[in-house]
Design an enzyme around this catalytic site. Structure first.
Site, PDB file in Angstrom:
ATOM      1  N   ARG A  16       0.796  -1.232   0.000  1.00 35.79           N
ATOM      2  CA  ARG A  16       0.000   0.000   0.000  1.00 35.79           C
ATOM      3  C   ARG A  16       0.831   1.286   0.000  1.00 35.79           C
ATOM      4  O   ARG A  16       0.291   2.381  -0.021  1.00 35.79           O
ATOM      5  CB  ARG A  16      -0.959  -0.001   1.199  1.00 35.79           C
ATOM      6  CG  ARG A  16      -2.208  -0.823   0.938  1.00 35.79           C
ATOM      7  CD  ARG A  16      -3.081  -0.895   2.164  1.00 35.79           C
ATOM      8  NE  ARG A  16      -2.501  -1.761   3.188  1.00 35.79           N
ATOM      9  CZ  ARG A  16      -2.789  -1.676   4.489  1.00 35.79           C
ATOM     10  NH1 ARG A  16      -3.629  -0.773   4.925  1.00 35.79           N
ATOM     11  NH2 ARG A  16      -2.239  -2.517   5.345  1.00 35.79           N
ATOM     12  N   GLU A 152      -7.813 -12.755  16.263  1.00 31.74           N
ATOM     13  CA  GLU A 152      -7.635 -11.877  15.106  1.00 31.74           C
ATOM     14  C   GLU A 152      -8.988 -11.408  14.583  1.00 31.74           C
ATOM     15  O   GLU A 152      -9.986 -12.134  14.653  1.00 31.74           O
ATOM     16  CB  GLU A 152      -6.858 -12.609  14.011  1.00 31.74           C
ATOM     17  CG  GLU A 152      -5.397 -12.848  14.362  1.00 31.74           C
ATOM     18  CD  GLU A 152      -4.665 -11.564  14.741  1.00 31.74           C
ATOM     19  OE1 GLU A 152      -4.670 -10.608  13.958  1.00 31.74           O
ATOM     20  OE2 GLU A 152      -4.102 -11.517  15.858  1.00 31.74           O
ATOM     21  N   ARG A 331      27.823  26.558   0.505  1.00 34.93           N
ATOM     22  CA  ARG A 331      27.918  25.171   0.033  1.00 34.93           C
ATOM     23  C   ARG A 331      29.029  24.419   0.751  1.00 34.93           C
ATOM     24  O   ARG A 331      29.816  25.009   1.485  1.00 34.93           O
ATOM     25  CB  ARG A 331      28.109  25.176  -1.487  1.00 34.93           C
ATOM     26  CG  ARG A 331      26.843  25.660  -2.221  1.00 34.93           C
ATOM     27  CD  ARG A 331      27.100  25.873  -3.693  1.00 34.93           C
ATOM     28  NE  ARG A 331      27.693  24.674  -4.300  1.00 34.93           N
ATOM     29  CZ  ARG A 331      28.399  24.684  -5.425  1.00 34.93           C
ATOM     30  NH1 ARG A 331      28.616  25.820  -6.076  1.00 34.93           N
ATOM     31  NH2 ARG A 331      28.893  23.557  -5.902  1.00 34.93           N
ATOM     32  N   ASN A 375      37.264  43.127   2.022  1.00 36.56           N
ATOM     33  CA  ASN A 375      35.938  43.551   1.575  1.00 36.56           C
ATOM     34  C   ASN A 375      35.788  43.170   0.117  1.00 36.56           C
ATOM     35  O   ASN A 375      36.574  43.593  -0.735  1.00 36.56           O
ATOM     36  CB  ASN A 375      35.786  45.067   1.753  1.00 36.56           C
ATOM     37  CG  ASN A 375      34.337  45.480   1.565  1.00 36.56           C
ATOM     38  OD1 ASN A 375      33.683  45.083   0.604  1.00 36.56           O
ATOM     39  ND2 ASN A 375      33.826  46.271   2.486  1.00 36.56           N
ATOM     40  N   ALA A 378      30.235  44.170  -4.588  1.00 37.40           N
ATOM     41  CA  ALA A 378      29.086  43.521  -5.212  1.00 37.40           C
ATOM     42  C   ALA A 378      29.478  42.854  -6.528  1.00 37.40           C
ATOM     43  O   ALA A 378      30.264  43.401  -7.301  1.00 37.40           O
ATOM     44  CB  ALA A 378      27.982  44.541  -5.453  1.00 37.40           C
ATOM     45  N   ARG A 438      40.731  47.368 -17.075  1.00 42.58           N
ATOM     46  CA  ARG A 438      39.425  47.677 -17.660  1.00 42.58           C
ATOM     47  C   ARG A 438      39.624  48.092 -19.114  1.00 42.58           C
ATOM     48  O   ARG A 438      40.725  48.469 -19.504  1.00 42.58           O
ATOM     49  CB  ARG A 438      38.802  48.891 -16.972  1.00 42.58           C
ATOM     50  CG  ARG A 438      38.548  48.779 -15.521  1.00 42.58           C
ATOM     51  CD  ARG A 438      38.203  50.171 -15.038  1.00 42.58           C
ATOM     52  NE  ARG A 438      37.703  50.166 -13.687  1.00 42.58           N
ATOM     53  CZ  ARG A 438      37.688  51.246 -12.924  1.00 42.58           C
ATOM     54  NH1 ARG A 438      38.127  52.402 -13.385  1.00 42.58           N
ATOM     55  NH2 ARG A 438      37.207  51.170 -11.707  1.00 42.58           N
TER      56      ARG A 438
END
Ligand code: UD1
Ligand code: CA
Length: 459
Positions: A16, A152, A331, A375, A378, A438
């Protein structure tokens, strides 16, 4: 008290469940049903644990390869009595046996202990009162209350079916009697099965005492036959675990919205907000605060650290007074020293971050060693993978990495260095200096017009 053998009956097919996974390997609180039963069995310090398994049960055996268990195969399921007969060659002549059911995960070791303590010269059975006793074996008692037999459901008369005291299936007895009784079982009954429960009337006929312990905790004797049962028992298990944590002084904003699939250890003054999931072994030290909707697996979180909402932590060690999230993903192999700040949409993998460093926004830091007081701006990315191999990034103490920088590993950024925003750094950057890389020419185009939407009718 004599030596104890424990026989766990687990040959049932579990039809079941409608699953390819054997029934007893389904999980409650992140641990298989059978593992719960085995854990309770071990708490009773038996000399032997024997598991009776059935067709297809080899995967069950494999799942417990580390455990000191005797496995007996019951090829055909001819009843609970027949199942115990298969275990006979393993039983010690001078021991008592406790019978447990492999699909009853919340079995209470203390209640079993009570049965076992009585079982020296007695057949001790565990019963409970069930409002709807349909399907269960009924406990038939004499006028003076002595147990006479277990009947039973399928064999019971209408009058016997009105009895609400039922058999849990858990019982204990001396092996010297069990051996005799098992040899006397027949299958002359409605199911043509060898019923273990028939040993009760055999004991009575021999004048051997039958003692019934009635438990009030129905969940501790409830077996799992379907996913409906599995989910109900899961909730009971989780609620009981949450109550234990509350009693230890953990603040749970809503005990019904906490899931622990494994072991959660909490220090003093820990607070856990709603919808958090803890997996494996998690330790939350004193004054740790976990906000809503966090998933935390195999982690240690140090004193006073805070985890903001929607944070995912896996196989990570966090020291004290850190601030993590919201929406951070730590992670495996992440080790954060004290007072580090990991902000939103930051992913860290297999990296160490030293004291006081901050990685606050939108960064990927993988296979990196980050010094103290660094630091990371972003959108900084450690490019750790060239499509075939992984390389390390080393960022020394007091470094400042400007936003939107890519650090192409293997690479080292020297102490006190500054990397200008928007750089793609492919060679080691020297200590103490500003390094940037850059596109040189910034242009401005006067009178430039933004594109306008093309009119669909004219196109
Ligand atoms: C059994 C009891 C019944 C009790 C009920 C409690 C018997 C005859 N009846 O009923 O009195 O109220 O449990 O749930 O004992 N199993 C085997 N091999 C078999 C048959 C069963 O290993 O040949 C195992 C199952 O995997 C299960 C346990 O024994 O763990 C009980 O079997 P199940 O078929 O659920 O018992 P019931 O007939 O419901
Ligand atoms: Ca049956």
């Amino acid at each position: 008290m004599s030596k104890l053998n424990i026989v766990i009956l687990a040959a049932g097919k579990g039809t079941r469940m409608y699953s390819n996974t054997p029934k007893v390997l389904h999980e409650i609180g992140g641990k298989s049903i059978l593992a719960h039963v085995i854990e309770s069995a071990k708490a009773l310090r038996p000399s032997k644990i024997i598991v009776v398994y059935g067709y297809g049960g080899e995967v069950v055996r494999e799942a417990f390869a580390q455990e000191n268990i005797s496995w007996v195969k019951q090829a055909e399921q001819l009843g609970t009595g027949h199942a115990v007969q298969q275990a006979l060659p393993f039983l010690d002549a001078d021991a008592d046996t406790l019978i447990l059911l492999g699909d009853v995960p919340l079995v209470d070791a203390e209640v079993c202990q009570k049965l076992v303590e009585q079982s020296d010269n007695t057949l001790a059975i565990l019963t409970f009162n069930k409002a709807d006793p349909t399907g269960y074996g009924r406990i038939e008692r004499s006028v003076n209350g002595n147990v006479q037999a277990i009947v039973e459901h399928k064999d019971a008369t209408a009058a016997q079916r009105n009895i609400i005291e039922v058999n849990t299936g858990i019982m204990a007895m001396p092996n010297k009697y069990l051996v005799q009784w098992l040899s006397q079982l027949t299958n002359n009954n409605a199911q043509a099965e060898y019923y273990l429960t028939d040993i009760v009337s055999l004991a009575v006929a021999q004048g051997i005492k039958v003692a019934a312990e009635i438990t009030a905790d129905e969940w501790s004797v409830t077996g799992i036959n379907s996913k409906v049962d599995l989910s109900a028992i899961e909730r009971v298990y989780q609620n009981r675990n949450a109550q234990k944590l509350l009693q230890q002084g953990v603040t749970l904003k809503d005990p019904s919205r906490l899931d622990v699939r494994g072991t959660l250890f909490c220090g003093r003054n820990v607070e856990i907000d709603v919808n958090c999931l803890f997996e494996g072994n998690v330790t939350l030290a004193d004054n740790v605060k976990i906000s809503a909707n966090c998933v935390i697996k195999n982690a240690v979180i140090g004193i006073g650290s805070r985890v903001a909402p929607f944070t995912h932590i896996d196989d990570t060690h966090i020291a004290e007074n850190c601030s993590i999230g919201p929406y951070a993903r730590l992670r495996p192999g992440t080790v954060l020293a004290a007072e580090t700040h990991i902000g939103n949409f930051v992913e860290i993998k297999n990296s160490q971050v030293d004291i006081g460093s901050k990685i606050n926004h939108l960064s990927y830091v993988g296979d990196a060693t980050v010094g103290a007081n660094v630091n990371i701006g972003a959108g900084v990315i450690t490019c750790n993978y060239d499509g075939a191999n992984k390389f390390r990034t080393v960022i020394e103490d007091n470094v400042f990495i400007g936003s939107d920088t890519q650090l192409v590993a293997p690479i080292t950024i020297g102490k006190n260095a500054t990397i200008a925003a928007g750089s793609t750094i492919t060679k080691d950057a020297p200590a103490e200096q500003l390094t940037f890389c850059r596109a040189k020419d910034q242009k401005s185009i006067a009178n430039w017009k933004r594109p306008t939407k093309i009119n669909e009718k004219n196109s």
